[in-house]
Design a protein around this motif. Structure first.
Motif, mmCIF file in Angstrom:
data_model
loop_
_atom_site.group_PDB
_atom_site.id
_atom_site.type_symbol
_atom_site.label_atom_id
_atom_site.label_comp_id
_atom_site.label_asym_id
_atom_site.label_seq_id
_atom_site.Cartn_x
_atom_site.Cartn_y
_atom_site.Cartn_z
ATOM 1 N N ASN A 239 0.827 -1.085 -0.058
ATOM 2 C CA ASN A 239 -0.076 0.156 0.035
ATOM 3 C C ASN A 239 0.767 1.397 0.053
ATOM 4 O OD1 ASN A 239 0.209 -0.987 2.805
ATOM 5 N ND2 ASN A 239 -0.762 0.753 3.452
ATOM 6 N N ALA B 20 -5.888 -1.519 4.825
ATOM 7 C CA ALA B 20 -5.136 -1.682 2.898
ATOM 8 C C ALA B 20 -5.488 -2.186 2.464
ATOM 9 C CB ALA B 20 -3.243 -1.019 3.668
ATOM 10 N N VAL C 192 -5.186 -1.058 -2.081
ATOM 11 C CA VAL C 192 -3.992 -1.955 -2.757
ATOM 12 C C VAL C 192 -5.490 -3.080 -4.052
ATOM 13 C CG1 VAL C 192 -2.625 -4.385 -3.646
ATOM 14 C CG2 VAL C 192 -2.522 -2.337 -0.858
#
Length: 329
Positions: free
Chosen positions: A151, A178, A182
């Motif tokens: 990320n 995160a 992504v």
């Protein structure tokens, strides 16, 4: 006119830097005065403020290692990009400022109609991601690549460039929050790091042979990355987000022939012919201008807000880059 300057280094990066006024400089022959449009705050920039980076400028220094601007004045008898042209600023030019005075010959013209905020990040993260994918392992379309710190800025570019080259990516992050970001960038597999990582990677890829691992974290994360790779694979480390040395067991190095290498973009720039550098930057600038390469931006700040900007860049749980983006009348 303002510049973000520091005269000392210390453990709290925002405490050592401040915005200082300066008079409009007059370009000498060979120089250009450029209005800065956008300049990112990279992890390496923060480490320069704390004194932990591998290459430190002499003090006092103006922060900012990359960025883009618009030429507003050329010195007498100076050849260079025309007034009004968007340009890539030289590496290490002290870009956290409203204006910079730089050698005109070192300015690289960029598309005027492209997003300057995305172009501002051209010099560091995109070439790092590109070279990590091309310079260590001979990868072919359909091959798998694995990275941690997925990320990060480099991580997001690596995902996009891999997809453009027909590669598949396994992306490791350190927190559940995160994962979605992504995935939105195009990551094929996105997993949270953990002790059972090798088993989860094998299941997610169908046991694919992963020949390249990209390590931004160091410490025990390097070991977990190594355990996921094929025999004879290569790990390339380019950062230490954990603050710890890379850890790889003799089992991986000796019995599975995993190789650990390092990459530092500043060294690459120092040893690579100018024509090859320009070719890579031109290629990447074209992808950015075409909207094929981008990275999330969390917030932008004025130079006068440098302390707040540095604090935001140094904090965890970010969902994008922090940029200095001066407002010009």
């Amino acid at each position: 006119m303002l510049k973000a300057q520091y005269s000392e280094r210390g453990p709290v990066p925002q405490a050592v830097i401040e915005a200082l006024p300066f008079d409009r400089p007059v370009p000498a022959p060979g120089q250009a005065l450029v209005a800065v449009l956008a300049a990112p705050i990279n992890p390496s920039d923060v480490l320069m403020l704390t004194g932990q980076y591998g290459m430190l400028p002499p003090l006092p220094a103006v922060g900012g290692s990359e960025g883009v601007g618009r030429v507003i004045e050329l010195g007498p008898d100076t050849k260079g990009p025309a007034v009004g042209q968007t340009v890539l600023l030289p590496v290490g030019a002290g870009t956290w400022a409203t204006h910079v005075l730089v050698p005109a010959a070192r300015l690289v013209p960029l598309p005027n109609d492209a997003d300057p905020k995305q172009l501002a990040m051209l010099t560091v993260n995109p070439p790092t991601a590109s070279l990590l994918l091309s310079d260590f392992v001979d990868l072919q379309p359909g091959d798998w690549v694995m990275q941690n710190g997925a990320n990060s800025g480099v991580g997001s570019y690596l995902v996009q460039l891999a997809k453009l080259r027909g590669l598949k990516t396994v992306n490791i992050v350190r927190r559940e929050s995160a994962v979605a970001g992504v995935q939105a960038q195009g990551g094929d597999v996105v997993l949270v790091d953990g002790d059972d990582l090798a088993e989860r990677v094998k299941a997610a890829t169908g046991g694919a042979a992963i020949k390249l691992g990209v390590d931004a974290v160091g410490g025990a994360a390097t070991m977990r990355l190594a355990a996921c790779l094929a025999e004879g694979a290569t790990i390339v480390n380019y950062g230490a987000l954990s603050g710890e040395p890379c850890s790889v067991s003799p089992r991986e190095l000796v019995f599975r022939d995993v190789t650990l290498k390092g990459f530092w973009l500043a060294r690459w720039f120092g040893i690579t012919p100018q024509a090859k550098q320009m070719a890579l930057l031109t290629e990447l600038a074209g992808l950015i201008a075409a909207g094929k390469l981008s990275t999330p931006i969390q917030a932008t700040y004025e130079v006068g807000q440098i302390k707040e900007a540095i604090a935001a860049a140094a904090a965890g749980e970010r969902q994008g880059k922090i940029l200095i983006a001066p407002t010009h009348a």
